[in-house]
Design a protein around this motif. Structure first.
Motif, short mmCIF file in Angstrom:
data_model
loop_
_atom_site.label_atom_id
_atom_site.label_comp_id
_atom_site.label_asym_id
_atom_site.label_seq_id
_atom_site.Cartn_x
_atom_site.Cartn_y
_atom_site.Cartn_z
N GLU A 6 -8.93 -10.19 3.02
CA GLU A 6 -8.91 -8.80 2.53
C GLU A 6 -9.40 -7.83 3.62
N LYS A 7 -10.41 -8.27 4.39
CA LYS A 7 -10.89 -7.43 5.49
C LYS A 7 -9.80 -7.22 6.53
N HIS A 15 -6.58 -7.34 5.99
CA HIS A 15 -5.59 -6.43 5.40
C HIS A 15 -6.05 -4.97 5.50
N LYS A 16 -7.36 -4.75 5.32
CA LYS A 16 -7.90 -3.38 5.41
C LYS A 16 -7.72 -2.83 6.82
N GLU A 33 -4.11 -2.10 7.23
CA GLU A 33 -3.74 -0.92 6.45
C GLU A 33 -4.09 0.36 7.19
N HIS A 67 0.85 -1.21 0.00
CA HIS A 67 0.00 0.00 0.00
C HIS A 67 0.89 1.25 0.00
#
Length: 502
Positions: free
Chosen positions: A289-290, A292-293, A296, A266
């Motif tokens: 993915e959640k 990772h969000k 992030e 990112h």
């Protein structure tokens, strides 16, 4: 030798004394001392010319006059002389404004008196005049020239004393503001440490026990979901993770213990590249993915906190250096002392094989050693900087003895200056153990501190003699003094190395 030659000789002597004083006083000097010296010079010029009075007058509005200084050996009341100057001012003001001397004669108490008015100008504007009056004998050309030269230097001295006085007032005002800034910085640093501290706790409330999140930037861990990692760490990630980050490709890997290692790349709002790492068991693509969000967002906050912290520390460091410069400017020999100190550091850095990093630590420490003296009374500070530890008063001495520790405490909040802290804390220790604040002895004192002790003492001694470093070191008595201090105040090896450099 006739009377006229005697007068000229006296004037030449007075001029020589004035020049010697002014050369020394061109460095920052206490305003009160300058005014007293000014008064003495005016008295000598008045006596040496046989004048009845000498007056330094500042012109106010509407031709009003303010007496800056006066001397009259034979008359207690100088008002008659001042009144004559005021009455003659309309006739001579234009001449004075052009920078020319004005002469006049008048009768007073049945005796003819001669007046010589010498302009006092600044930036081509008439500020006032130096007035000399004596009976019977007119001022000749040689006397007029010598008096003009002397009073020109005196006018500079007045301007300088006024400037010095205003400088001290502003210095005190600035000191108060700086101290308030320091207190504000302390609160800001404390609050900044709390920012983001809840991120880990929140993550751990919702994450499964077998899941771990990491945020990595420039091979440093900025965010970790595990509480034992403190939420944010500057530790280097494991070799396994670093190896998988290298290609800069988003990918999932099998890890030890049947876990899956997922990596995503990112950029934050400032364009800083970072990676998030999710370590979990049997993840679904949507769940990964959640996670990772979440990682992030948490890492972006950690990077933002780190950036703001760096900005605050830079501003704080700048404030410390400004404070230190302000404190050192209270010393009459400040400029020459610093100049000599930098030369000595440069010589010793080469002779003792210091690397560039160590030299930088010395230079920064030199600027910051006295930074805590900002809390000291301005008058006591000036006295200490000029006279050293010969100052009297238990309270003043207590502040002086504690200032190495206090200065170190002020500096330790700045990470970029962390290596300066031990040097600053021990910069008044002596090789023989009779220094302060801890009484360390010999090699108990850090090497850079031993160098700085030598640098400070020698540069101050050279400045007091108003000499160049090379000329000073060639004086046999000073080389003897340095040799005697080896093993007492200074590290013998440093003294030997320095002397062998010349």
């Amino acid at each position: 030798m006739n009377d006229e030659e005697n007068i000229i000789r006296e004037l030449a002597s007075a001029w020589e004394q004035l020049s010697i004083f002014y050369d020394w006083n061109s460095q920052i000097e206490d305003a009160t001392c300058g005014e007293k010296q000014f008064q003495r010079i005016l008295a000598r010029l008045t006596r040496s010319t046989g004048s009845s009075c000498g007056i330094a007058v500042k012109l106010g509005r509407g031709r009003g006059t303010i007496i800056i200084a006066s001397y009259s050996p034979n008359f207690e009341n100088i008002n008659p002389f001042l009144e004559h100057f005021k009455n003659s001012l309309p006739d001579i003001e234009e001449k004075l404004a052009r920078g020319q001397r004005a002469a006049d004669k008048f009768m007073l108490l049945g005796t003819e008196h001669h007046m010589l008015a010498i302009p006092w100008r600044k930036e081509k504007k008439l500020k006032g005049a130096f007035v000399f009056i004596r009976p019977d004998l007119q001022y000749n050309r040689a006397e007029s020239i010598l008096l003009s030269n002397a009073t020109y230097e005196m006018s500079l001295l007045i301007d300088y004393a006024n400037l010095s006085s205003r400088f001290q007032e502003k210095n005190n005002e600035l000191g108060i503001l700086v101290i308030k800034n320091l207190e504000n910085y302390k609160e800001i640093f404390l609050e900044a440490e709390k920012v983001g501290s809840l991120d880990t706790a929140i993550c751990n409330m919702f994450l499964p026990e077998d899941t771990k999140l990491l945020g990595i930037c420039m091979n440093r861990v900025f965010f970790s979901s595990k509480q034992e990692d403190g939420g944010r760490s500057n530790d280097v990630p494991s070799k396994e993770i670093l190896a998988k980050l290298e290609p800069l490709i988003d990918k999932d890997f099998s890890s030890a213990g049947g876990k899956v290692l997922s990596i995503r790349h990112h950029k934050d709002d400032r364009g800083m590249a970072f990676a998030t790492v999710v370590e979990t068991t049997a993840p679904s693509p949507q769940k990964t993915e959640k996670l990772h969000k979440i990682a992030e967002l948490a890492t972006k906050e950690a990077l933002r906190k780190d950036f703001l912290g760096a900005c605050m520390q830079e501003a704080y460091a700048s404030t410390l250096f400004s404070m230190s410069t302000m404190i050192k400017s209270s010393n009459p020999q400040a400029h020459s002392t610093l100049e000599n100190a930098e030369k000595i550091i440069s010589i010793l850095s080469g002779a003792l094989c210091l690397d560039e990093h160590e030299k930088k630590i010395l230079e920064k420490s030199l600027m910051l050693v006295d930074v805590s003296l900002i809390y000291m009374d301005h008058g006591a500070l000036e006295e200490y900087l000029v006279k050293g530890t010969t100052v009297s008063g238990p309270q003043t001495m207590k502040v002086i003895m504690e200032h190495p520790i206090k200065s170190a405490e002020l500096v330790q909040s700045v990470k970029s200056l962390s290596e300066c802290v031990p040097v600053i804390r021990t910069h008044h220790e002596r090789w023989d153990g009779y220094g302060y604040p801890m009484g360390l002895k010999g090699e108990e004192i850090p090497k850079l501190s031993r160098i700085l002790v030598f640098v400070q003492a020698l540069s101050s001694r050279i400045a007091q003699h108003s000499m160049d470093l090379k000329d000073f070191v060639l004086i046999e008595s000073e080389r003897v003094w340095l040799s005697r201090q080896a093993g007492r105040a200074f590290d013998p090896e440093i003294v030997k190395t320095f002397l062998e450099s010349f």
